[in-house]
Design a protein around this motif. Structure first.
Motif, PDB file in Angstrom:
ATOM      1  N   PRO A 251       0.803  -1.226   0.000  1.00  0.00           N
ATOM      2  CA  PRO A 251       0.000   0.000   0.000  1.00  0.00           C
ATOM      3  C   PRO A 251       0.839   1.282   0.000  1.00  0.00           C
ATOM      4  CG  PRO A 251      -0.846  -1.537   1.634  1.00  0.00           C
ATOM      5  CD  PRO A 251       0.433  -2.128   1.114  1.00  0.00           C
ATOM      6  N   VAL A 252       1.997   1.243   0.659  1.00  0.00           N
ATOM      7  CA  VAL A 252       2.859   2.434   0.668  1.00  0.00           C
ATOM      8  C   VAL A 252       3.396   2.699  -0.736  1.00  0.00           C
ATOM      9  CG1 VAL A 252       5.027   3.378   1.529  1.00  0.00           C
ATOM     10  CG2 VAL A 252       3.474   2.231   3.101  1.00  0.00           C
ATOM     11  N   GLN A 255       0.685   4.038  -2.900  1.00  0.00           N
ATOM     12  CA  GLN A 255       0.385   5.436  -2.592  1.00  0.00           C
ATOM     13  C   GLN A 255       1.387   6.350  -3.313  1.00  0.00           C
ATOM     14  OE1 GLN A 255      -2.139   6.883  -0.087  1.00  0.00           O
ATOM     15  NE2 GLN A 255      -1.579   8.309  -1.693  1.00  0.00           N
ATOM     16  N   TYR A 259       0.549   9.130  -6.316  1.00  0.00           N
ATOM     17  CA  TYR A 259       0.961  10.547  -6.307  1.00  0.00           C
ATOM     18  C   TYR A 259       1.774  10.869  -7.558  1.00  0.00           C
ATOM     19  CZ  TYR A 259      -0.404  11.133  -1.361  1.00  0.00           C
ATOM     20  OH  TYR A 259      -1.096  11.224  -0.188  1.00  0.00           O
ATOM     21  N   GLU A 443       5.506   8.690   0.147  1.00  0.00           N
ATOM     22  CA  GLU A 443       4.135   8.483   0.614  1.00  0.00           C
ATOM     23  C   GLU A 443       3.721   9.546   1.623  1.00  0.00           C
ATOM     24  OE1 GLU A 443       6.723   6.977   1.634  1.00  0.00           O
ATOM     25  OE2 GLU A 443       6.564   6.244   3.691  1.00  0.00           O
ATOM     26  N   ARG A 444       4.695  10.272   2.170  1.00  0.00           N
ATOM     27  CA  ARG A 444       4.362  11.307   3.162  1.00  0.00           C
ATOM     28  C   ARG A 444       4.286  12.698   2.568  1.00  0.00           C
ATOM     29  NH1 ARG A 444       4.716   9.190   8.451  1.00  0.00           N
ATOM     30  NH2 ARG A 444       5.468   7.071   8.157  1.00  0.00           N
ATOM     31  N   VAL A 479       9.596  10.452  12.854  1.00  0.00           N
ATOM     32  CA  VAL A 479       9.334   9.016  13.011  1.00  0.00           C
ATOM     33  C   VAL A 479      10.646   8.253  13.235  1.00  0.00           C
ATOM     34  CG1 VAL A 479       8.346   6.969  11.909  1.00  0.00           C
ATOM     35  CG2 VAL A 479       7.327   9.221  11.489  1.00  0.00           C
TER      36      VAL A 479
ATOM     37  N   GLN B  22       2.033   3.760  12.143  1.00  0.00           N
ATOM     38  CA  GLN B  22       2.839   4.910  11.715  1.00  0.00           C
ATOM     39  C   GLN B  22       2.538   5.343  10.285  1.00  0.00           C
ATOM     40  OE1 GLN B  22       6.551   4.910  10.327  1.00  0.00           O
ATOM     41  NE2 GLN B  22       6.587   2.846   9.523  1.00  0.00           N
ATOM     42  N   ASN B  23       1.864   4.479   9.514  1.00  0.00           N
ATOM     43  CA  ASN B  23       1.499   4.868   8.153  1.00  0.00           C
ATOM     44  C   ASN B  23       0.117   5.514   8.065  1.00  0.00           C
ATOM     45  OD1 ASN B  23       3.817   4.224   6.751  1.00  0.00           O
ATOM     46  ND2 ASN B  23       3.252   2.082   6.521  1.00  0.00           N
ATOM     47  N   ILE B  26      -0.405   8.795   6.100  1.00  0.00           N
ATOM     48  CA  ILE B  26      -0.115   8.901   4.665  1.00  0.00           C
ATOM     49  C   ILE B  26      -1.269   8.495   3.765  1.00  0.00           C
ATOM     50  CG2 ILE B  26       2.299   8.419   5.167  1.00  0.00           C
ATOM     51  CD1 ILE B  26       1.953   5.764   3.732  1.00  0.00           C
ATOM     52  N   PHE B  27      -2.218   7.737   4.278  1.00  0.00           N
ATOM     53  CA  PHE B  27      -3.283   7.283   3.386  1.00  0.00           C
ATOM     54  C   PHE B  27      -4.391   8.318   3.321  1.00  0.00           C
ATOM     55  CE2 PHE B  27      -1.297   3.236   4.732  1.00  0.00           C
ATOM     56  CZ  PHE B  27      -0.739   2.944   3.497  1.00  0.00           C
ATOM     57  N   ASN B  28      -5.006   8.458   2.140  1.00  0.00           N
ATOM     58  CA  ASN B  28      -5.964   9.545   1.977  1.00  0.00           C
ATOM     59  C   ASN B  28      -7.411   9.086   2.157  1.00  0.00           C
ATOM     60  OD1 ASN B  28      -5.995   8.062  -0.285  1.00  0.00           O
ATOM     61  ND2 ASN B  28      -5.769   9.734  -1.736  1.00  0.00           N
ATOM     62  N   ASP B  61      -0.343  16.575  13.725  1.00  0.00           N
ATOM     63  CA  ASP B  61      -0.879  17.170  12.484  1.00  0.00           C
ATOM     64  C   ASP B  61      -1.933  16.244  11.903  1.00  0.00           C
ATOM     65  OD1 ASP B  61       0.848  19.254  12.707  1.00  0.00           O
ATOM     66  OD2 ASP B  61       2.399  18.336  11.441  1.00  0.00           O
ATOM     67  N   PRO B 227      -5.526  -0.412   2.584  1.00  0.00           N
ATOM     68  CA  PRO B 227      -5.412   0.893   1.912  1.00  0.00           C
ATOM     69  C   PRO B 227      -5.581   0.810   0.399  1.00  0.00           C
ATOM     70  CG  PRO B 227      -3.577   0.555   3.435  1.00  0.00           C
ATOM     71  CD  PRO B 227      -4.318  -0.730   3.379  1.00  0.00           C
TER      72      PRO B 227
END
Lengths: 512, 306
Positions: A251-252, A255, A259, A443-444, A479, B22-23, B26-28, B61, B227
């Motif tokens: 998934p990362v 993502q 983008y 991804e961030r 992180v 921790q992820n 990042i997911f929308n 955030d 995700p």
């Protein structure tokens, strides 16, 4: 020592040659003419076919201190370089330089011959153990890392003269005509070897598939080839695939790909005539998949796909999404099969692909390239050569060439790799200068180089997570924490040559 | 329509997996449901709730709605979950096995007590009850009305089919009655309705079909287990371009009507009045979230100046 324009300390000379510190991507103008080699004459009835590799080495006139080359189109499946080095060692030759188009982990077999002095150094980048051992100080041999375009330039301008080129020829006749399309060791494009065949003083074709004269189509013609030798196996084409050729399911990674695809759309590049390059690897292919879907949806007819070609690009060609593929190197079996049957799948030389010193390379015509990174810094400089442990583990490939050529170069990388942040204050090694990088996608968040201000505004308008690169770095470091800097000795174990021949960085021995 | 919140995608994340927690940023997806219930083995219940608390405290955030699925209140973990996690300020609690209005009322009372203790506004913590049994579905209307904290009803098909002693099929015909009843209860109360998970992560076509069905029926969102499912769900819930264009015309027409001193006007031969405007406003708000229009429609455009 001098500082180059990116603040890296460059020694005045390396392996006996003076170094030019890097200044900027486009300023150096070449002077002089292309390199020459001796004229030749082969009369009717003369034979080129020799009985063994050893006989060919002897016939080529290879002497102590000379330079040899092979191509890396069989990648980690190549058997030839190891065999040649073993024969050279048997013949008692010493101080030989290797100027292959690339060296892969499979070639770790030659390490004993480096230690014994048979091999003096590398006029090319290396993948795997050789670089690691050099960085640790366990072997001592100069390494000059070059881009694909930069290697073609160095050979063509004569700064790296090749004395003998040994060309693995998957389909070859007794007079030296060859292609890479057919045979048990088919590797597809011979784009790198075309340079060696044209400029090396002596050219030896090595084949495991001798076919009746004439081989057609001709990738490298008989007029360039001095000798032909038959061996039992050139390599294992199953190992051409060095990374994954399947779209990632992580998934990362998806993502990031999503983008990146949105950045391409927002840049306004997805229109008729679109040209595109990605590498292999799960995230790149996921970007390609999304671009393909967007092209289908918008009925977009692209111009060409470029680079190392994968089955993915072959499908896009066959579907009519591209009108041509420009192929310097095949990345998988689907690409190998396609280049042998489809005229729109065009073989191109490394010169045509990426050499900065000719009348215009294919990379100059790229709209967009997707590239990877082991590290990126807050000035957008990219490292692909060393890992965060400081070891030289990867060759540059076409990274700096395509970044400089394409209208938009996009780095895709997970924000955290092996617990370390991908964005650093200073990359361990600069491979590709930040001034040729457009966008960094993690991804961030997405960081846009200030030279693409309009694109940045458009991405913000589309509500994509645009961040200043320093902000992105701070967010990742929240992180991971901030890694302690590596410590190096003064000793330079490799230099990283930019595509124009200037030195963008050096790799120093790691303090263990 | 103040407080309108888009909830197309509610992603489950196991509360005992630091690498997944921790992820979350990042997911929308629109919302995340951090799970302390089924995803967490009994031996990790305690560790997980502390992990989640620390994750939430450090997630400053915030860029999406954060819900925590606690263990049922009649287990020995449910109350502890609230006690540990609420001080880290999630947006709401997903209440599993909300079979009766009384169960929800009990959670409501507990949340009020915590809000007083934490000195935050009463009603700050929302409730998303899961209707996931025959009893829960039958009680849907009562549950929807059991607390003002409830912003949506969620239908849970996995436990529901178990309680019905049936298998869940790809077409989902066996869920039709329950899905509809949950919807009626939600719509009658004026809150959102969230559809159940689609468990086969590799079957994107099946996910798309099921999401399209849920959207046609009236669901406003769907729970997700991976995700990778977000993109398909958002794509289904995205308004079509022609819908957006029509909605913009409707808003323009009604503004013209108001200038003329009326609340009704014809657009392309069809009457535009309050319900049509309301639907157009909903389309435009969703379109805004998808980046299809640049400005968020304001209240005055919908209701007229006071």
């Amino acid at each position: 020592m001098a500082l180059n324009s990116l603040g890296r300390e460059i020694p005045e000379s390396y392996a006996g040659k003076p170094l030019i510190p890097y200044g900027d991507p486009f300023a150096i103008r070449p002077v002089g003419t292309v390199a020459a080699r001796p004229l030749k004459r082969v009369n009717p009835g003369e034979k080129k076919l020799l009985s063994s590799l050893r006989e060919a080495i002897e016939a080529s006139g290879l002497k102590d201190g000379m330079t040899i080359a092979t191509h890396h189109s069989l990648r980690n499946g190549d058997f030839l370089l190891n065999r040649i080095v073993a024969e050279i060692a048997d013949l008692g030759l010493r101080g030989i330089w290797i100027a292959s188009s690339s060296v892969h982990p499979v070639h770790a077999e030659i390490i004993p011959h480096i230690k014994s002095g048979v091999i003096a150094g590398f006029q090319c980048g290396v993948n795997g153990l050789i670089g690691e051992m050099a960085t640790k100080g366990e072997i001592s041999c100069p390494i000059v890392v070059r881009t694909h375009g930069g290697r073609a330039r160095s050979v063509i301008e004569g700064s790296v003269p090749i004395d003998v080129a040994f060309i693995a020829a998957p389909c070859c006749d007794e007079y030296g005509n060859m292609n890479g399309y057919y045979g048990p060791s088919a590797c597809g494009s011979l784009g790198y070897a075309q340079i060696d065949a044209t400029y090396a003083s002596r050219v030896v074709a090595v084949t495991d598939n001798l076919v009746p004269f004439p081989v057609v189509p001709v990738s490298i013609p008989q007029t360039l080839v001095d000798y032909v030798v038959v061996v039992d196996r050139l390599g294992d084409p199953a190992k051409i695939v060095s990374t994954t050729t399947r779209v990632t399911t992580d998934p990362v990674g998806l993502q990031i790909a999503s983008y990146a695809a949105q950045v391409i759309e927002a840049a306004g590049l997805l229109r008729d005539g679109f040209s595109f390059q990605t590498g292999s690897g799960g995230i790149s292919l996921a970007v390609a998949e999304k671009v393909r879907n967007a092209m289908r949806k918008g009925s977009i007819k692209g111009s060409f796909g470029c680079g190392g070609i994968t089955g993915y690009f072959v499908e896009m060609l066959e579907e009519g999404l591209f009108s041509a593929l420009m192929d310097v190197q095949c990345f998988d079996q689907e690409a190998v099969q396609s280049i042998g049957r489809n005229r729109a799948h065009q073989e191109i030389s490394a010169d045509m692909y990426a050499n900065p010193f000719n009348a215009g390379a294919v990379v100059n015509r790229l709209d967009c390239v997707i590239l990877g990174a082991t590290e990126v810094d807050t000035s957008f400089n990219v490292n692909v050569n060393t890992e965060s442990n400081g070891y030289l583990l990867h060759n540059t490939g076409g990274h700096s060439d395509t970044a400089a050529g394409a209208k938009l170069s996009i780095i895709v990388a997970p924000s955290i790799r092996g617990r370390l942040p991908i964005v650093r204050d200073r990359v361990t090694t600069i491979t590709t200068p930040g001034e040729t990088i457009g966008v960094v996608v993690t991804e961030r968040g997405i960081a846009v180089n200030e030279k693409h201000a309009e694109l940045k505004e458009e991405l913000i308008r589309r509500k994509l997570p645009v961040k200043e690169i320093g902000e992105l770095q701070r967010e990742i470091c929240r992180v991971t924490g901030t890694p302690r800097p590596l410590e190096f000795e003064d000793e330079v174990v490799a230099v990283i040559e930019y595509r124009d021949g200037s030195i963008i960085d050096v790799v120093r021995r790691v303090k263990e | 329509m103040a407080g309108f919140k888009l909830r197309r995608s509610l992603l489950y994340v196991p509360g005992n997996m630091p690498s997944m927690l921790q992820n979350i940023p990042i997911f929308n997806c629109d919302s995340v449901i951090i799970d302390l219930e089924d995803a967490v083995p009994l031996s990790e219940k305690d560790a997980a709730r502390h992990l989640v608390r620390h994750f939430l405290l450090n997630y400053t955030d915030r860029n999406k709605e954060l819900l925590v699925r606690i263990n049922p209140l009649d287990t020995k973990w449910g109350y502890e979950d609230l006690k540990v996690v609420l001080p880290a300020m999630p947006d709401g609690i997903r209440l599993p096995k909300a079979d009766t209005p009384e169960i929800v009322e009990r959670l409501d009372t507990l949340l009020t007590e915590f809000e007083e203790e934490l000195e935050v506004e009463i009603g700050r913590f929302g409730i998303l009850p899961s209707l996931e049994s025959a009893l829960g579905v039958i009680n849907a209307v009562g549950i929807a009305n059991s607390s003002e904290r409830i912003f949506a009803l969620a239908f849970g098909a996995e436990d529901y089919t178990a309680s019905m002693e049936i298998e869940r099929s790809r077409g989902g015909e066996e869920l039709f009655n329950a899905r509809t009843r949950v919807l009626w209860a939600a719509k009658a109360k004026g809150i959102q309705a969230v559809d159940t998970i689609f468990a086969d992560v590799s079957d994107m076509e099946g996910l798309r079909n099921e999401t399209e069905l849920a959207k046609r029926l009236g669901y406003t969102g769907k729970c997700l287990v991976n995700p990778r499912q977000i993109e398909v769900v958002h794509d289904v819930f995205a308004p079509k371009q022609h819908e957006v264009e029509y909605a913009l015309q409707v808003i323009e027409a009604i503004q013209r009507a108001r200038q003329l001193g009326t609340g009704v006007i014809a657009l392309g031969g069809k009457m535009v009045d309050a319900p049509v405007v309301k639907r157009a406003a909903r389309v435009l708000r969703t379109a805004y979230a998808h980046g299809m229009v640049d400005t968020l429609i304001d209240e005055e455009a919908i209701h007229g100046a006071q």
